[in-house]
Motif scaffolding. Structure first.
Motif, PDB file in Angstrom:
ATOM      1  N   LEU A 205     -31.141 -26.389  10.036  1.00  0.00           N
ATOM      2  CA  LEU A 205     -31.202 -25.103   8.585  1.00  0.00           C
ATOM      3  C   LEU A 205     -29.894 -24.289   8.863  1.00  0.00           C
ATOM      4  CD1 LEU A 205     -32.330 -22.620   7.584  1.00  0.00           C
ATOM      5  CD2 LEU A 205     -32.731 -21.848   9.523  1.00  0.00           C
ATOM      6  N   GLY A 206     -28.973 -24.353  10.084  1.00  0.00           N
ATOM      7  CA  GLY A 206     -27.214 -23.775  10.797  1.00  0.00           C
ATOM      8  C   GLY A 206     -26.471 -24.921   9.385  1.00  0.00           C
ATOM      9  N   PHE A 207     -26.914 -26.015   9.129  1.00  0.00           N
ATOM     10  CA  PHE A 207     -26.737 -26.892   8.691  1.00  0.00           C
ATOM     11  C   PHE A 207     -26.133 -26.644   6.893  1.00  0.00           C
ATOM     12  CE2 PHE A 207     -25.095 -30.950   5.870  1.00  0.00           C
ATOM     13  CZ  PHE A 207     -23.463 -31.067   6.200  1.00  0.00           C
ATOM     14  N   ALA A 208     -26.914 -26.270   6.728  1.00  0.00           N
ATOM     15  CA  ALA A 208     -27.474 -26.062   5.541  1.00  0.00           C
ATOM     16  C   ALA A 208     -26.974 -24.538   5.107  1.00  0.00           C
ATOM     17  CB  ALA A 208     -29.493 -25.617   4.941  1.00  0.00           C
ATOM     18  N   GLN A 209     -27.301 -23.381   5.707  1.00  0.00           N
ATOM     19  CA  GLN A 209     -26.375 -22.091   5.438  1.00  0.00           C
ATOM     20  C   GLN A 209     -24.794 -22.362   6.145  1.00  0.00           C
ATOM     21  OE1 GLN A 209     -28.869 -20.199   9.352  1.00  0.00           O
ATOM     22  NE2 GLN A 209     -30.004 -20.003   7.850  1.00  0.00           N
ATOM     23  N   ALA A 210     -24.894 -23.603   6.590  1.00  0.00           N
ATOM     24  CA  ALA A 210     -23.394 -23.414   5.909  1.00  0.00           C
ATOM     25  C   ALA A 210     -22.617 -24.159   4.882  1.00  0.00           C
ATOM     26  CB  ALA A 210     -23.061 -24.480   7.354  1.00  0.00           C
ATOM     27  N   ALA A 211     -23.449 -24.612   4.612  1.00  0.00           N
ATOM     28  CA  ALA A 211     -23.108 -25.051   3.062  1.00  0.00           C
ATOM     29  C   ALA A 211     -23.250 -23.983   2.360  1.00  0.00           C
ATOM     30  CB  ALA A 211     -23.804 -26.779   2.884  1.00  0.00           C
ATOM     31  N   ALA A 217     -36.489 -24.481  -0.433  1.00  0.00           N
ATOM     32  CA  ALA A 217     -37.103 -25.485   0.590  1.00  0.00           C
ATOM     33  C   ALA A 217     -36.829 -24.601   2.109  1.00  0.00           C
ATOM     34  CB  ALA A 217     -36.805 -27.083   1.270  1.00  0.00           C
ATOM     35  N   THR A 218     -35.083 -25.200   2.081  1.00  0.00           N
ATOM     36  CA  THR A 218     -34.387 -23.915   3.298  1.00  0.00           C
ATOM     37  C   THR A 218     -35.108 -22.431   3.240  1.00  0.00           C
ATOM     38  OG1 THR A 218     -32.465 -24.495   1.992  1.00  0.00           O
ATOM     39  CG2 THR A 218     -31.347 -22.928   3.208  1.00  0.00           C
ATOM     40  N   LEU A 219     -35.166 -21.775   2.568  1.00  0.00           N
ATOM     41  CA  LEU A 219     -35.840 -20.607   2.763  1.00  0.00           C
ATOM     42  C   LEU A 219     -37.653 -20.422   3.815  1.00  0.00           C
ATOM     43  CD1 LEU A 219     -34.588 -18.699  -0.182  1.00  0.00           C
ATOM     44  CD2 LEU A 219     -33.778 -18.293   1.921  1.00  0.00           C
ATOM     45  N   ALA A 220     -37.388 -21.728   3.346  1.00  0.00           N
ATOM     46  CA  ALA A 220     -39.387 -21.427   3.899  1.00  0.00           C
ATOM     47  C   ALA A 220     -38.656 -21.929   5.122  1.00  0.00           C
ATOM     48  CB  ALA A 220     -39.947 -22.979   2.956  1.00  0.00           C
ATOM     49  N   LEU A 221     -37.854 -23.086   5.586  1.00  0.00           N
ATOM     50  CA  LEU A 221     -37.569 -23.676   6.843  1.00  0.00           C
ATOM     51  C   LEU A 221     -37.055 -22.573   7.615  1.00  0.00           C
ATOM     52  CD1 LEU A 221     -36.934 -25.706   9.122  1.00  0.00           C
ATOM     53  CD2 LEU A 221     -35.555 -26.445   8.309  1.00  0.00           C
TER      54      LEU A 221
END
Length: 233
Positions: A205-211, A217-221
């Motif tokens: 999740l941190g990698f997704a938020q940094a990007a 899917a990111t919001l659900a995670l």
């Protein structure tokens, strides 16, 4: 020592029993006196014989202390003593009698070669195992050889048969992120959340938020991680 001797005697005795059962069933079948019963007895005798042969090979490896040697090789690899670990792995592979021990030793050879930066040598080691190699090890080797898509396919195919170990699942998520995007990796992480540690999912999740990925899917995670997991009483 006495129990080991008893085990060896029992193993040899049961092996001879299986062999005699096989011979008698074969004679009865070929003499035409047993019919279907003889055929079934022959098939059972063959299966039992192969089982006992496999168990005897396992026992030989156990008496030679190969399991302990293999564990020592893994410890050496964990300390980045690649050459020493590789020497141990090769020695075990050459001395092993059972297919299981040979497979484990060759997989250790592959991991050693990978850490030495020699993916082609790692692939050569696994080529002796055909389809029986550990999918995580095989996928890591193929990825290092530049076949990342094939590596992901190997893990996905293995996951359809049985749940992957945590390390293999993390590698699958990493491959998914590289080949299909971070959003796809978040979707896979969410799907496998129960089999992962919380820190594993937090890193994804941190990698997704940094990007700055804001897909569903990111919001659900993120929502799933914001909700504390239930603990059994």
């Amino acid at each position: 020592m006495q129990s080991t001797e008893h085990y060896r005697a029992d193993a040899k005795a049961s092996l001879w029993v299986a062999l005699l059962a096989f011979v008698f069933a074969a004679l009865a079948l070929f003499e035409g006196r047993a019919g279907l019963t003889g055929g079934l007895a022959l098939a059972c005798g063959v299966c039992l014989l192969f089982v006992r042969l496999r168990q005897e090979r396992d026992a030989v490896d156990l008496r030679r202390g190969l399991a302990e040697e293999l564990e020592r090789g893994r410890e050496l690899l964990g300390r980045s003593a690649h050459r020493q670990a590789l020497a141990v792995a090769h020695d075990v592979a050459e001395r092993a009698q059972s297919a299981r021990m040979q497979r484990a030793a060759l997989e250790l050879v592959a991991w050693c070669e990978l850490q030495r930066g020699r993916p082609r040598a790692a692939r050569d080691a696994l080529s002796w195992l055909s389809e029986s190699a550990d999918p995580y090890c095989t996928a890591a080797v193929e990825d290092a050889c530049g076949q990342s898509l094939w590596a992901l396919h190997i893990l996905e195919r293995a996951a359809r048969k049985r749940p992957l170990a945590r390390e293999a699942m993390l590698f699958r998520i990493d491959l998914c992120a590289r080949l299909r995007g971070v959003e796809a990796a978040c979707a896979l992480t969410l799907q496998q959340l129960a089999r992962l540690q919380r820190d594993d999912a937090v890193k994804v999740l941190g990698f997704a938020q940094a990007a700055q990925i804001t897909g569903g899917a990111t919001l659900a995670l993120a929502a799933a991680l914001a909700t504390p997991r239930e603990t059994s009483a």
